[in-house]
Design an enzyme around this catalytic site. Structure first.
Site, PDB file in Angstrom:
ATOM      1  N   GLU A  18       0.843  -1.215   0.000  1.00  0.00           N
ATOM      2  CA  GLU A  18       0.000   0.000   0.000  1.00  0.00           C
ATOM      3  C   GLU A  18       0.868   1.251   0.000  1.00  0.00           C
ATOM      4  OE1 GLU A  18      -2.524   1.698  -0.276  1.00  0.00           O
ATOM      5  OE2 GLU A  18      -4.335   0.512  -0.026  1.00  0.00           O
ATOM      6  N   ARG A 101      -7.485   0.973  12.664  1.00  0.00           N
ATOM      7  CA  ARG A 101      -6.108   1.299  12.301  1.00  0.00           C
ATOM      8  C   ARG A 101      -6.114   2.401  11.253  1.00  0.00           C
ATOM      9  NH1 ARG A 101      -4.906  -0.527   7.212  1.00  0.00           N
ATOM     10  NH2 ARG A 101      -5.920  -2.422   6.427  1.00  0.00           N
ATOM     11  N   GLU A 122     -12.362  -4.932   8.727  1.00  0.00           N
ATOM     12  CA  GLU A 122     -12.963  -4.516   7.456  1.00  0.00           C
ATOM     13  C   GLU A 122     -14.472  -4.739   7.422  1.00  0.00           C
ATOM     14  OE1 GLU A 122     -10.810  -6.198   4.168  1.00  0.00           O
ATOM     15  OE2 GLU A 122      -8.877  -5.436   4.870  1.00  0.00           O
ATOM     16  N   ASN A 149     -10.304   4.850   1.894  1.00  0.00           N
ATOM     17  CA  ASN A 149      -9.117   4.864   1.037  1.00  0.00           C
ATOM     18  C   ASN A 149      -8.915   6.255   0.474  1.00  0.00           C
ATOM     19  OD1 ASN A 149      -7.199   2.616   0.431  1.00  0.00           O
ATOM     20  ND2 ASN A 149      -9.112   1.447   0.441  1.00  0.00           N
ATOM     21  N   ASP A 198      -9.862   1.076  -4.554  1.00  0.00           N
ATOM     22  CA  ASP A 198      -8.854   1.134  -3.497  1.00  0.00           C
ATOM     23  C   ASP A 198      -8.211   2.519  -3.549  1.00  0.00           C
ATOM     24  OD1 ASP A 198      -6.750   0.433  -1.592  1.00  0.00           O
ATOM     25  OD2 ASP A 198      -7.212  -1.644  -2.032  1.00  0.00           O
TER      26      ASP A 198
END
Length: 291
Positions: A18, A101, A122, A149, A198
């Protein structure tokens, strides 16, 4: 635009690659593997590859004014010094939500750091977007999201794009001079059959690149929200794109193999690699965060 196929440049088998960012002073790409708690640096000119261990899950790494980096760890924002490998807490984020997080982040031209939080499982809609600038942490009002995101910032610093991955939506809001946000409005929506949006990235023409998780590619949208191009990858889970190289026309893409069975990995052995491909329109240099 999408004539060139992405090729792997670092087959590191990232669990959840990421946050790629091209750091100009370094002429290198930095990115993270959230689940393996690693920070990576790739110097394409020298072919050099370096890695550091993080004490917690790390969602992003971004350069700061005055040197060093800010890292978004699970518990908050930290200064990261690559020379000593040391992490120093700047501010805790959501200490009342230990199952959350930090995920993705970006810096705007004014040096403000924008980032999102999310439920580590999630599922729960406990994620929110924040802004941190010169010692002050502020909620943006964008919340109630399971997987945040982005955000991504328009080249002039006037617009913020934010993603609700499970909903499949990309929203947009104006950034006022004082750093507050205007009323959010829809920008684009992606059908789950085509993958999940994303990390977003914006090129120098203000076009929005959206990486597709479980979608085998990335898409490029005009500022109007119209889909204008796409790039196909040999792996399913594309997490984020960053533009780098001397001309900012090399697109780097992180990918992820988390939760995939050995059988599925065997069918796409490059999953988890760092990829690159060339584009016609360059990116925008990453501003330095003013902490």
């Amino acid at each position: 635009m999408s004539g060139q196929s992405p090729k792997p440049v670092w087959e590191l088998e990232a669990e959840l690659g990421e946050g790629p960012v091209w750091v100009e002073r370094d002429q290198a790409l930095w990115f993270v593997d959230i689940k393996k708690q690693q920070i990576h640096r790739y110097d394409p000119e020298a072919g050099a590859k370096q890695s550091w261990k993080s004490p917690e899950q790390v969602g992003f790494i971004l350069p700061t004014a005055g040197g060093g980096f800010v890292a978004g760890l699970q518990s908050g924002l930290y200064r990261f010094d690559q020379g000593s490998s040391a992490f120093e807490l700047i501010v805790e984020v959501e200490p009342d939500l230990p199952d959350n997080r930090l995920n993705d982040g970006v810096v705007d031209p004014a040096g403000r750091l924008w980032f999102g939080t999310m439920d580590n499982a999630e599922k729960a809609k406990t994620g929110a977007f924040y802004c941190f600038h010169e010692g002050r942490l502020k909620r943006t009002g964008l919340d109630g999201i399971a997987i945040t995101n982005g955000p991504a910032i328009s080249p002039d610093g006037g617009l913020l794009y934010f993603v609700d991955t499970l909903k499949g939506t990309i929203g947009i809001a104006e950034i006022r001079d004082d750093g507050s946000l205007g009323e959010p409005r829809p920008f684009a929506r992606i059908d789950p059959a085509d993958g999940y949006p994303d990390g977003p990235t914006i090129d120098s023409n203000g076009y929005v690149w959206i990486s597709l998780y479980a979608g085998w590619g990335a898409r490029r949208y005009a500022p109007s929200g119209e889909l204008v191009d796409s790039v196909r990858f040999p792996v399913a889970n594309i997490t984020k794109i960053a533009f780098g190289g001397a001309d900012l026309r090399t697109a780097f893409a992180t990918t992820a193999r988390q939760l995939l069975s050995p059988e599925k990995i065997a069918k796409q052995p490059l999953i988890g690699a760092l990829f690159e491909f060339r584009v016609n329109v360059p990116g925008v240099p990453c501003p330095l965060a003013r902490l």
